[in-house]
Design a protein around this motif. Structure first.
Motif, PDB file in Angstrom:
ATOM      1  N   GLN A   8    -123.128 -67.321 -44.475  1.00  0.00           N
ATOM      2  CA  GLN A   8    -122.259 -68.416 -44.878  1.00  0.00           C
ATOM      3  C   GLN A   8    -120.796 -68.159 -44.545  1.00  0.00           C
ATOM      4  N   ASP A   9    -120.324 -66.932 -44.802  1.00  0.00           N
ATOM      5  CA  ASP A   9    -118.903 -66.631 -44.605  1.00  0.00           C
ATOM      6  C   ASP A   9    -118.515 -66.707 -43.131  1.00  0.00           C
ATOM      7  N   LEU A  10    -119.286 -66.005 -42.275  1.00  0.00           N
ATOM      8  CA  LEU A  10    -118.976 -65.987 -40.848  1.00  0.00           C
ATOM      9  C   LEU A  10    -119.137 -67.381 -40.247  1.00  0.00           C
ATOM     10  N   GLY A  11    -120.168 -68.100 -40.693  1.00  0.00           N
ATOM     11  CA  GLY A  11    -120.375 -69.449 -40.193  1.00  0.00           C
ATOM     12  C   GLY A  11    -119.228 -70.369 -40.550  1.00  0.00           C
ATOM     13  N   ALA A  12    -118.718 -70.258 -41.766  1.00  0.00           N
ATOM     14  CA  ALA A  12    -117.607 -71.104 -42.199  1.00  0.00           C
ATOM     15  C   ALA A  12    -116.350 -70.799 -41.393  1.00  0.00           C
ATOM     16  N   ARG A  13    -116.087 -69.528 -41.136  1.00  0.00           N
ATOM     17  CA  ARG A  13    -114.899 -69.165 -40.348  1.00  0.00           C
ATOM     18  C   ARG A  13    -115.021 -69.672 -38.912  1.00  0.00           C
ATOM     19  N   GLY A  14    -116.253 -69.599 -38.360  1.00  0.00           N
ATOM     20  CA  GLY A  14    -116.456 -70.085 -37.011  1.00  0.00           C
ATOM     21  C   GLY A  14    -116.230 -71.577 -36.890  1.00  0.00           C
ATOM     22  N   ARG A  15    -116.654 -72.319 -37.910  1.00  0.00           N
ATOM     23  CA  ARG A  15    -116.511 -73.773 -37.878  1.00  0.00           C
ATOM     24  C   ARG A  15    -115.056 -74.212 -37.948  1.00  0.00           C
ATOM     25  N   GLU A  16    -114.179 -73.359 -38.463  1.00  0.00           N
ATOM     26  CA  GLU A  16    -112.776 -73.726 -38.622  1.00  0.00           C
ATOM     27  C   GLU A  16    -111.966 -73.544 -37.338  1.00  0.00           C
ATOM     28  N   LEU A  17    -112.507 -72.838 -36.347  1.00  0.00           N
ATOM     29  CA  LEU A  17    -111.734 -72.484 -35.165  1.00  0.00           C
ATOM     30  C   LEU A  17    -111.788 -73.586 -34.108  1.00  0.00           C
ATOM     31  N   ALA A  18    -110.660 -73.807 -33.442  1.00  0.00           N
ATOM     32  CA  ALA A  18    -110.594 -74.767 -32.336  1.00  0.00           C
ATOM     33  C   ALA A  18    -111.228 -74.146 -31.100  1.00  0.00           C
ATOM     34  N   VAL A  19    -112.048 -74.920 -30.406  1.00  0.00           N
ATOM     35  CA  VAL A  19    -112.794 -74.411 -29.242  1.00  0.00           C
ATOM     36  C   VAL A  19    -112.524 -75.315 -28.042  1.00  0.00           C
ATOM     37  N   ARG A  20    -112.413 -74.683 -26.857  1.00  0.00           N
ATOM     38  CA  ARG A  20    -112.240 -75.448 -25.625  1.00  0.00           C
ATOM     39  C   ARG A  20    -112.954 -74.745 -24.476  1.00  0.00           C
ATOM     40  N   ASP A  21    -113.132 -75.478 -23.393  1.00  0.00           N
ATOM     41  CA  ASP A  21    -113.653 -74.934 -22.126  1.00  0.00           C
ATOM     42  C   ASP A  21    -115.026 -74.279 -22.284  1.00  0.00           C
ATOM     43  N   VAL A  22    -115.895 -74.867 -23.087  1.00  0.00           N
ATOM     44  CA  VAL A  22    -117.234 -74.299 -23.280  1.00  0.00           C
ATOM     45  C   VAL A  22    -118.144 -74.735 -22.139  1.00  0.00           C
ATOM     46  N   VAL A  23    -118.763 -73.744 -21.474  1.00  0.00           N
ATOM     47  CA  VAL A  23    -119.670 -74.020 -20.353  1.00  0.00           C
ATOM     48  C   VAL A  23    -120.863 -73.072 -20.427  1.00  0.00           C
ATOM     49  N   ALA A  24    -121.983 -73.480 -19.829  1.00  0.00           N
ATOM     50  CA  ALA A  24    -123.126 -72.582 -19.687  1.00  0.00           C
ATOM     51  C   ALA A  24    -122.725 -71.426 -18.776  1.00  0.00           C
ATOM     52  N   ASP A  25    -123.135 -70.231 -19.134  1.00  0.00           N
ATOM     53  CA  ASP A  25    -122.673 -69.059 -18.381  1.00  0.00           C
ATOM     54  C   ASP A  25    -123.648 -67.905 -18.578  1.00  0.00           C
ATOM     55  N   GLY A  26    -124.308 -67.496 -17.485  1.00  0.00           N
ATOM     56  CA  GLY A  26    -125.143 -66.305 -17.514  1.00  0.00           C
ATOM     57  C   GLY A  26    -126.253 -66.336 -18.539  1.00  0.00           C
ATOM     58  N   GLY A  27    -126.903 -67.477 -18.703  1.00  0.00           N
ATOM     59  CA  GLY A  27    -127.977 -67.578 -19.677  1.00  0.00           C
ATOM     60  C   GLY A  27    -127.503 -67.904 -21.074  1.00  0.00           C
ATOM     61  N   GLY A  28    -126.183 -67.868 -21.293  1.00  0.00           N
ATOM     62  CA  GLY A  28    -125.612 -68.206 -22.591  1.00  0.00           C
ATOM     63  C   GLY A  28    -124.498 -69.209 -22.407  1.00  0.00           C
ATOM     64  N   ALA A  29    -123.363 -68.964 -23.047  1.00  0.00           N
ATOM     65  CA  ALA A  29    -122.228 -69.869 -22.927  1.00  0.00           C
ATOM     66  C   ALA A  29    -120.938 -69.076 -23.050  1.00  0.00           C
ATOM     67  N   SER A  30    -119.902 -69.567 -22.404  1.00  0.00           N
ATOM     68  CA  SER A  30    -118.580 -68.971 -22.546  1.00  0.00           C
ATOM     69  C   SER A  30    -117.601 -70.058 -22.917  1.00  0.00           C
TER      70      SER A  30
END
Length: 289
Positions: free
Chosen positions: A20-42
């Motif tokens: 819960q804690d890590l998930g909540a902190r992740g949801r608060e962060l601004a994200v940009r330039d997300v693309v598929a990369d090497g089987g995952g994402a960057s």
């Protein structure tokens, strides 16, 4: 043999897995330039450059915050990637780093941040590949612009004039031009690949093919290393592009018709990974028209 396996991720299962804690902190962060990369994402989360993926069934992240494990930046990027429809693949564990790489990693870890930054910058000045990788990783460099494409196109136009022009030339001029073409494409391969880059790759293959008759008739030169290098980067660029397989098959069919009777590119077999069976069939349909 280990092969990537598609993994279905959704926001709910991800948040349950990371807590819960890590998930909540992740949801608060601004994200940009997300693309598929090497089987995952960057992507970039709160100014941090991140790669996230599934390795051996476990979600991992690599972030320049140097957390050493999946951090809030990684959670933010994977949430954005899932929302964008990125398909993750479970990858086999990476091979253990070579002793030489481990030695350099250990040495770099001993440096202060400023000292390491200055060292990288100093070497990037004299190394185009390092400079390009640095700027791409920093989010300062994306796909080549039309002006940048035009510069490389001019190099290819000048190269094509060598065998057919009126100026005197020697076999080594063809070899030098071939090496220059490979270098330019290898540098471009470090950046996101757009249609302009694919056009350059196809043009370079056509130019080099026009050199091969003269080169193969000479007993004192070996064009094979350049042919191998150009063929490898051509496949790499096709695999890195986001062009639909059917469109890539059409490109290859046109190029195949333009090459000499003994093309140095292994068309279409070397491109099977990106074309798939349907793309291979499409290639032959168009090539035989």
């Amino acid at each position: 043999m280990d092969v990537p396996v598609a993994v279905k991720l959704d926001a709910e299962s991800l948040l349950n897995a990371v807590g819960q804690d890590l998930g909540a902190r992740g949801r608060e962060l601004a994200v940009r330039d997300v693309v598929a990369d090497g089987g995952g994402a960057s992507g970039v989360a709160d100014g941090r450059h991140v790669w996230v993926g599934v390795v051996n069934g476990e979600l991992i992240g690599e972030c320049d915050c140097l957390a050493g494990e999946l951090c809030a930046h990684g959670v933010a990027v994977v949430l954005a990637a899932v929302e964008a429809g990125v398909v993750f693949e479970s990858l086999p564990p990476a091979e253990k780093a070579s002793p030489e790489k481990q030695r350099f990693t250990t040495a770099a870890a001993r440096l202060g941040r400023r000292e390491l930054v200055e060292l990288v910058a100093e070497h990037a000045v004299g190394d185009r590949r390092l400079a390009t990788r640095l700027m791409v990783a920093a989010g300062e460099l994306g796909a080549p612009s039309d002006d940048e494409i035009a510069v490389v196109h001019r190099i290819l136009v000048d190269a094509r004039r060598l065998p057919d022009g009126h100026a005197r030339w020697e076999l080594r001029d063809l070899l030098d031009a071939g090496r220059d073409m490979v270098t330019e494409l290898e540098v471009l391969a470090l950046r996101p690949v757009n249609d302009g880059v694919l056009d350059l790759a196809d043009e370079a293959a056509s130019v080099w093919s026009s050199f091969l008759t003269a080169l193969r008739e000479a007993w004192d030169v070996d064009p094979q290393p350049i042919s191998d290098g150009l063929a490898a980067v051509h496949v790499q660029l096709y695999e890195a592009s986001r062009v639909a397989p059917a469109d890539l098959a059409g490109r290859l069919a046109v190029l195949y018709a333009d090459l000499a009777d003994d093309p140095f590119l292994d068309v279409p077999e070397a491109y099977r990974y990106v074309l798939g069976d349907e793309g291979i069939d499409e290639f032959w349909d168009q090539a035989e028209e």
